[in-house]
Each structure stands twice: as C-alpha cells, then as structure tokens.
Write a protein that holds these residues in place. Structure first.
Motif, short mmCIF file in Angstrom:
data_model
loop_
_atom_site.label_atom_id
_atom_site.label_comp_id
_atom_site.label_asym_id
_atom_site.label_seq_id
_atom_site.Cartn_x
_atom_site.Cartn_y
_atom_site.Cartn_z
N ILE A 254 0.88 -1.18 0.00
CA ILE A 254 0.00 0.00 0.00
C ILE A 254 0.91 1.22 0.00
N SER A 255 0.80 2.03 -1.02
CA SER A 255 1.78 3.10 -1.23
C SER A 255 1.12 4.45 -1.44
N GLU A 256 1.80 5.46 -0.97
CA GLU A 256 1.44 6.83 -1.33
C GLU A 256 1.54 6.97 -2.84
N VAL A 257 0.57 7.61 -3.43
CA VAL A 257 0.53 7.75 -4.88
C VAL A 257 1.75 8.51 -5.38
N LEU A 278 -4.26 6.53 3.24
CA LEU A 278 -3.60 5.26 3.52
C LEU A 278 -4.14 4.52 4.76
N PRO A 279 -4.36 5.21 5.90
CA PRO A 279 -4.90 4.45 7.05
C PRO A 279 -6.20 3.72 6.72
N GLY A 280 -7.11 4.38 6.00
CA GLY A 280 -8.36 3.72 5.61
C GLY A 280 -8.13 2.55 4.69
N LEU A 281 -7.19 2.69 3.75
CA LEU A 281 -6.88 1.59 2.84
C LEU A 281 -6.29 0.41 3.59
#
Length: 333
Positions: A254-257, A278-281
């Motif tokens: 899971i990465s910052e865009v 990100l936390p929600g993802l």
C-alpha cells in the motif's frame, strides 16, 4: 590476459588490507577483467549484487580486451593497463518538485505535474561522476522517463539503462504472514512522523523496521502489508527499490501515490492512495486480506497475471543489460 588478471588480483588483494572498501577481480571469457566491490554500500547491497549477476552474464559479449570497473571510483592507476569502462548505479530520485530549485542542483524537465502550469525538475545526484561513466544503471523507468524529458541530458540518457529491482525469489503464499510493516529509516522526519501518528489514531497496529539492510527479504516474506510513504514532499519517484522486492515476496504493498507509475509496468499490483487515505486503505485490506491477496497475486501459478508480469520484467532486465553491453561495444574507446 591471464597474467594481467593475476597481477591485478595481487595488487587489489594487497590494497584491500588497507581499505574499508574491498574489491575483487573476475576474468570474463579470457577477454575482460571485471573489478567490483565485494562489500558495497549496505543500503543498496541486494540490488548491487543483482545487477552484478546480470553484468557477469552479459559482459561475455564484449568485443575487445578491456577492464570493466563496477562501482569503483578509485583504482585510478589500474586504468592505464587496458582500455576500460566504468559502470555506476544511479539509485536516487530524479523526479523533483518544481519548487526544489534552492535545495538541489536541478535541470528543467518536460514532465507535467498534472496541473498544467508546471513541470517536474530533473536531478541527478553525483552528476559529475555519472556523466563521466561509460554506463549508468538506474532502478527506475520513471527516472529515465524524466531524464529523457530534458534536452540537456540527451547523451546521458543514451548510456542509461533501467534494471528493475527484481530481487528475491517470488513467494506469494499467505501462510506465516502477519502485521503491517513500515520501513522508515528515520521515523522522526516530519511527514513520516505525522503518518505514524495517524496510524496510531486509527488504532492500526504496525511495526516500523529501521536500520535493517541484511535480511530484509525475511521481513517482506513474513509481512501481510508493507506501507510505502515518501520521505519528503520534494522527491516524487516511486520507491521501487522497496515496493517491487516486497511485491515479489508476497506482501501486499500500500503506497502513497506517485507520478507516472504506469511506467513501472507493475503499478496495477500496488494499492495507491494519498497519504491521508492510507490508514483507511490499510484497514480495508486487513479486513479483506485473503480477497485482496487473491486479487493481486492470483493463485500463485506461473499462469497467473502477476507471475507472468514478474517474469516479463525479469526478461526485460536481461535484455536491457544485453543492450547496455552492446552500447559499450558500439562506443569502444
């Protein structure tokens, strides 16, 4: 050639006694002598040895007798023995925020930031050294795409080749995995510190692994989720030296865009979001881990879309290194 090889081996072995940097010598096909560091910088150790392996396989195609120095900025006296090539890694982000002109030496680029008014800058760390190199190996297609956008770097781009970090054997099994992992070397950097606080506020259990350069493969193999966040708001190249090895090790990334991620050829296997998202993802993936893992990695067979793409990237690396050696032959000194 063999006599020269043993002579250089003796000289370098003697030199190693008095230096923290240790060098080794390898004879290739009775034609080229390959000189390399046996103790590379630990931050790129695994990538260094991966590239070295591809080099050794491809340098047999060299046409003439020569010395090949891989990440060896010193050893100047040895370079009078034969015609030589110098090969270096470019492991930094080249894609910089348009406002970064004061912090770093940069060049104008032509890749749009997306708002239609500004373009990303091009920054090449240690440019003087790399510009004198015979060959430059870069870990990122995005970096090279950015370099190619600068009119001032046409010759530099010609000698630059992408070797994606296809590190570690592929392992997509789900058993034996647990946890959310970040790998922030310095978690006190403001934007990363704020992000970790956001994870705590969202009641997400995580572990930050720092200072680990040996055995990071095991961290990836035991993690369910690897989270990637940029260090600063200035550097924009996707951290492929982290995310691709993690993917190959079976962790959900899971990465910052990041900009121009489709150039990587594997962005569809990464879950992207803004740093605020990100936390929600992460929560969503934790709640649906098996479903998300199946969607990304498939059944783990060689016929899965993920495996086919990883094998394709491996093949592209081999072909890219072969083209790099052909470039050396065509530009023989």
């Amino acid at each position: 050639m063999r006599l020269l090889f043993f002579f250089l081996k003796f000289i370098i072995s003697f030199r190693n006694l008095f230096s923290e940097k240790s060098y080794q010598v390898f004879l290739i096909n009775q034609k080229a002598i390959f000189i390399y560091r046996s103790n590379p910088e630990i931050v790129v150790r695994d990538y260094y040895f991966y590239v070295q392996g591809l080099l050794l396989d491809s340098l047999v195609a060299l046409n003439s007798k020569c010395l090949v120095f891989f990440e060896c900025p010193g050893l100047k006296l040895l370079k009078i023995c034969l015609p030589f090539y110098e090969i270096y890694l470019q492991i930094e982000h080249t894609l910089l925020d348009p406002k970064a002109t004061k912090e770093f030496k940069t060049l104008p680029g032509k890749l749009s930031t997306g708002d239609g008014s500004e373009n990303y800058l091009v920054r090449i760390a240690e440019f003087e050294k790399l510009n004198q190199a015979s060959l430059v190996i870069d870990y990122s297609r995005v970096n090279l795409f950015n370099i190619a956008s600068s009119e001032l770097l046409k010759n530099f781009r010609l000698k630059s080749f992408c070797i994606s970090p296809s590190l570690y054997p592929i392992d997509t099994k789900t058993s034996g995995r647990s946890g959310v992992i970040t790998l922030f070397g310095n978690p006190e950097i403001p934007r990363r510190k704020l992000f970790l606080e956001a994870l705590n506020n969202a009641q997400i259990e995580f572990k930050n692994v720092r200072g680990m350069y040996f055995g990071v493969e095991e961290v990836y193999r035991k993690a369910k989720i690897i989270v990637n966040v940029r260090q600063t708001d200035i550097f924009y190249t996707l951290e492929e030296l982290r995310v691709l090895p993690a993917l190959r090790s079976g962790a959900i990334v899971i990465s910052e865009v990041a900009p121009y991620i489709k150039k990587t050829a594997y962005s569809k296997f990464i879950i992207f979001g803004t740093i605020e998202e990100l936390p929600g993802l992460i929560k969503e993936v934790e709640q649906n881990y098996q479903v998300v893992h199946q969607r990304i990695f498939g059944d783990g067979s060689e016929n899965s879309h993920f495996m086919k793409r990883m094998r394709r990237i491996e093949k592209c690396n081999v072909l890219s290194m072969q083209r790099a050696v052909n470039y050396l032959n065509s530009s023989a000194r």
